[in-house]
Scaffold this motif. Structure first.
Motif, short mmCIF file in Angstrom:
data_model
loop_
_atom_site.label_atom_id
_atom_site.label_comp_id
_atom_site.label_asym_id
_atom_site.label_seq_id
_atom_site.Cartn_x
_atom_site.Cartn_y
_atom_site.Cartn_z
N MET A 1 -24.00 11.58 -4.46
CA MET A 1 -24.17 11.29 -5.86
C MET A 1 -24.22 12.60 -6.63
SD MET A 1 -27.23 9.39 -8.05
CE MET A 1 -28.30 9.35 -6.69
N GLU A 2 -23.66 12.57 -7.81
CA GLU A 2 -23.75 13.71 -8.72
C GLU A 2 -24.37 13.22 -10.02
OE1 GLU A 2 -20.91 17.03 -10.90
OE2 GLU A 2 -20.00 15.47 -9.68
N HIS A 3 -25.45 13.84 -10.44
CA HIS A 3 -26.13 13.48 -11.68
C HIS A 3 -25.82 14.55 -12.72
CE1 HIS A 3 -30.21 12.84 -13.90
NE2 HIS A 3 -29.19 12.40 -14.59
N ILE A 4 -25.05 14.19 -13.73
CA ILE A 4 -24.68 15.12 -14.79
C ILE A 4 -25.60 14.85 -15.97
CG2 ILE A 4 -22.83 15.86 -16.33
CD1 ILE A 4 -20.91 14.76 -14.08
N THR A 5 -26.42 15.82 -16.31
CA THR A 5 -27.45 15.59 -17.32
C THR A 5 -26.99 15.85 -18.75
OG1 THR A 5 -28.31 17.81 -17.04
CG2 THR A 5 -29.31 16.07 -15.69
N GLU A 6 -25.89 16.58 -18.91
CA GLU A 6 -25.43 16.89 -20.26
C GLU A 6 -23.98 17.36 -20.22
OE1 GLU A 6 -26.45 20.35 -23.47
OE2 GLU A 6 -28.16 19.29 -22.58
N THR A 7 -23.20 16.93 -21.21
CA THR A 7 -21.86 17.48 -21.41
C THR A 7 -21.77 17.99 -22.84
OG1 THR A 7 -20.89 15.36 -22.07
CG2 THR A 7 -20.79 15.92 -19.73
N ALA A 8 -21.10 19.07 -23.03
CA ALA A 8 -20.99 19.68 -24.36
C ALA A 8 -20.14 18.81 -25.28
CB ALA A 8 -20.37 21.06 -24.24
#
Length: 136
Positions: A1-8
């Motif tokens: 799993m990959e948890h991406i907390t923010e994208t610009a």
């Protein structure tokens, strides 16, 4: 799993859009799936250029009211919670109405060379005005 907390949040390129458009990438087209997905926000009257996708495009409207138009003159008025599917190779555009913001999640399946989008000329103010007046 990959948890991406923010994208610009990025301003969309002026050579592909009219008006102020902002996007947050959700997924870039990488092997093996080649899915490209982004949350795209259009300010009133903002819109894409004419364009097509080698493998089609699905738009899920998350907020506001907008328009999707095709070269044959078909225009639909879109609202939050609706989905529009543009078939492979169909030249189309999408954007907000003149009075309302519109946001959608745009999804395309690309190929080994990227997202398969062919960008074309801007939608003219006359084409946009006609779409506003004829959308169903």
């Amino acid at each position: 799993m990959e948890h991406i907390t923010e994208t610009a949040t990025l301003k969309a390129p002026a050579e592909r859009f009219t008006g102020d458009v902002y996007l947050n990438m959700i997924e870039a087209p990488t092997a093996p799936a080649h899915l490209a997905a982004a949350l795209v926000r259009f300010t009133p009257s903002a819109r894409t250029n004419w364009h097509s996708h080698a493998n089609g495009q699905t738009l899920y409207i998350t907020d506001g009211v907008g328009l999707v138009g095709t070269r044959d003159g078909n225009v639909v008025r879109i609202h939050a919670g609706q989905t529009v599917k543009c078939p492979a190779g169909e030249e189309h555009w999408h954007g907000a109405t003149d009075t309302t913001l519109m946001a959608h999640i745009a999804m395309v399946v690309g190929d080994t060379d990227g997202d398969g989008t062919t960008w074309l000329e801007p939608v003219t103010d006359e084409q946009y005005a006609h779409a506003l007046n004829t959308s169903n």
